[in-house]
Every structure is written in structure tokens, then in C-alpha cells.
Design a protein around this motif. Structure first.
Motif, short mmCIF file in Angstrom:
data_model
loop_
_atom_site.label_atom_id
_atom_site.label_comp_id
_atom_site.label_asym_id
_atom_site.label_seq_id
_atom_site.Cartn_x
_atom_site.Cartn_y
_atom_site.Cartn_z
N GLY A 20 0.82 -1.21 0.00
CA GLY A 20 0.00 0.00 0.00
C GLY A 20 0.86 1.26 0.00
O GLY A 20 0.61 2.19 -0.78
N CYS A 31 -5.10 6.07 -2.23
CA CYS A 31 -5.07 5.62 -0.84
C CYS A 31 -5.20 4.11 -0.80
O CYS A 31 -5.59 3.47 -1.79
CB CYS A 31 -6.17 6.29 -0.01
N ALA A 32 -4.84 3.57 0.35
CA ALA A 32 -4.85 2.13 0.57
C ALA A 32 -5.54 1.85 1.89
O ALA A 32 -5.36 2.60 2.85
CB ALA A 32 -3.42 1.60 0.60
N ASN A 33 -6.31 0.77 1.93
CA ASN A 33 -6.95 0.32 3.18
C ASN A 33 -6.51 -1.11 3.43
O ASN A 33 -6.69 -1.97 2.56
CB ASN A 33 -8.47 0.34 3.06
#
Lengths: 109, 109, 109
Positions: A20, A31-33
């Protein structure tokens, strides 16, 4: 401007975080989750197997999805990582514009 | 009858639960699923940042998606919340009918 | 070759694992991902209810989605389980080919 979501699995929370960070750093995703504590079930050499994994969800422009997928496959510890792309058909317009603003041009390396 | 899934991030499990309750209460969504323990990675003022967040998944009729998104943005603690809409192209027909039955008319307030 | 993702909720991690194993075993899905610790919010007899649940995500060929959904509904402890199908529009080509290779023919039982 079309955006999409990449659903990725990784060998651990640490690998998902590293992937990420690399993708957001390179502006291949806005963005990264990361969700930890996932259990994966699949068939391997004729037997069912279960592994502890983590989920990584990336949001990016559709035109960057191919480059983002190629980069994920390069960095990933798996030979054939799960990277699947889901279409986003709407949402908060300001957030969709933010995805566009935070991601780089195509062929940006 | 077209249905969709809204993928939302929130600052905490409590915020995700409060948003989910508000949307189901208002019949802007048939149900909400909250997953805690998510880590979010994004760029803020040129630096990578990581925050603990929660995920909220809502299922609703496509024609309510815009009103649901607007309500989420009103209630949310973030200025520019992540609300993205994913198309649902099928599934358990009884569950899809239940989503329709549990959600209100358009412009219901 | 078209593939899709099934998003399913289950009463517990154990139920989600059992459903995932059954579907992969029957080649109705190539793999299953189980996320525990989900909280579900919905209306029941006029009241909001919240339950602890688990999420099951399955990846399969689109032409098997209906048979996979029917099997999930047969095996599930709920009368009207949440099974919704999300389109996959791309991803790692090798992984998409793997989904095809790991799933059975249509009408395979």
C-alpha cells in the motif's frame, strides 16, 4: 474521470502495508486500506488449504489500474497474487476528484 | 430494480456504527456491515500518513445512492469522506428483493 | 472469460469457513476469503438490530455465480442470506486465468 478499486490479498499485514505504501508513494493509488485477520481457502495440489492473510484495497484512476497491477505483481511475495479490479460507478464527488488529484499521469513510472 | 453497495471509511468503529444506524434508520440503506481494525494509508501535505479506521459497507437501491451519499457526507466527521459506490450485478434474488423492501421511496427525506 | 466476486455474510467465522470450504471443494469458487469481527445493522420487526457476523468473499467465473449462489442459500443457516455479486472488470491476468482453471464446468453439480 473513471476510478476503480483494486482488491488484493497479501501474506501478512506487513506485506499489505508495504504494498500500500509503495503504490501510494508512486502515485499509482490515491489511498490504501489494509484489513488484517483474513483467512484464505483455496485448492493446492488437489488439497484444500487455509492460510492467514491480509486484504489490501486500493483506490485509483481506471487508466492507472494496469500499471498499478503490474507494480503489485512485481513487489508481491506470491507468484500469482490476487489482484482484481472492481468498477466504481459513483460516490462522493469530492472524494472521486481527490482520487484523481492524488494519482499521477499515465506512464509516470 | 437495481441495487448497489456503498464502501465507506470512518474514523472509528463507533463512527461507522453511528453512520450505519443513521442510514438504516432513515431507510436510505437496507443494512450496514462494519469492519473494524482497518489501517488507511494516504498522502497528506506531501507525506505518507497512516491512520486506524473502520470500514462501513451499505447495501441500498441504486436510485437512493445519491441521497445516501449526501447524508453520509453531512453526518461524517471528515471533510471529504471516502464514499464509493460499487455496482451489484446479481445475487440471492430474495435478498435483493429484501433490500428493495427495506429501503424507502426516493426523496423521502 | 468473465469472473466475479460474491460478497456473503454469515452468522460466525465458523459458518463462513464452512461455506467457503464447501464452495471451493465443489469447484463453484476458486478461493474464499473470510473476515471475522463484522457487525451487521438492520431492521427487524420495526426495530434496529445489531449482530456479530463474518464476511465471506468468493471469486468465481460469472457463469457459475448462479449455481454458487443457489448452493450458498441451501447450506446457509439464514433463511434469506446476503449473497451479492460484484463484477470484476480486470486485474492480474494470471490470477484471472487461475480462477478459470480452478473452477468446474457449468452444471457440474
Amino acid at each position: 474521470m473513471s476510478v476503480c478499486l483494486l482488491y488484493v490479498t497479501a501474506a501478512s499485514r506487513d506485506e499489505a502495508l508495504a504494498l500500500g505504501r509503495a503504490l501510494v508513494e508512486a502515485r499509482l493509488a490515491a489511498c490504501a486500506n489494509v484489513l488484517d485477520g483474513m483467512t484464505s481457502i483455496y485448492r493446492w495440489q488437489g488439497e484444500l488449504r487455509e492460510d492467514a492473510e491480509a486484504v489490501l484495497i486500493l483506490k485509483t484512476r481506471s487508466e492507472l489500474a494496469e500499471a498499478a497491477t503490474a507494480r503489485l505483481c512485481e513487489l508481491h511475495s506470491y507468484e500469482c497474487p490476487c489482484v482484481v479490479r472492481l468498477p466504481i460507478e459513483g460516490g462522493n464527488p469530492d472524494f472521486l476528484a481527490w482520487i484523481a488529484a492524488e494519482t499521477g499521469p499515465v506512464n509516470q513510472g
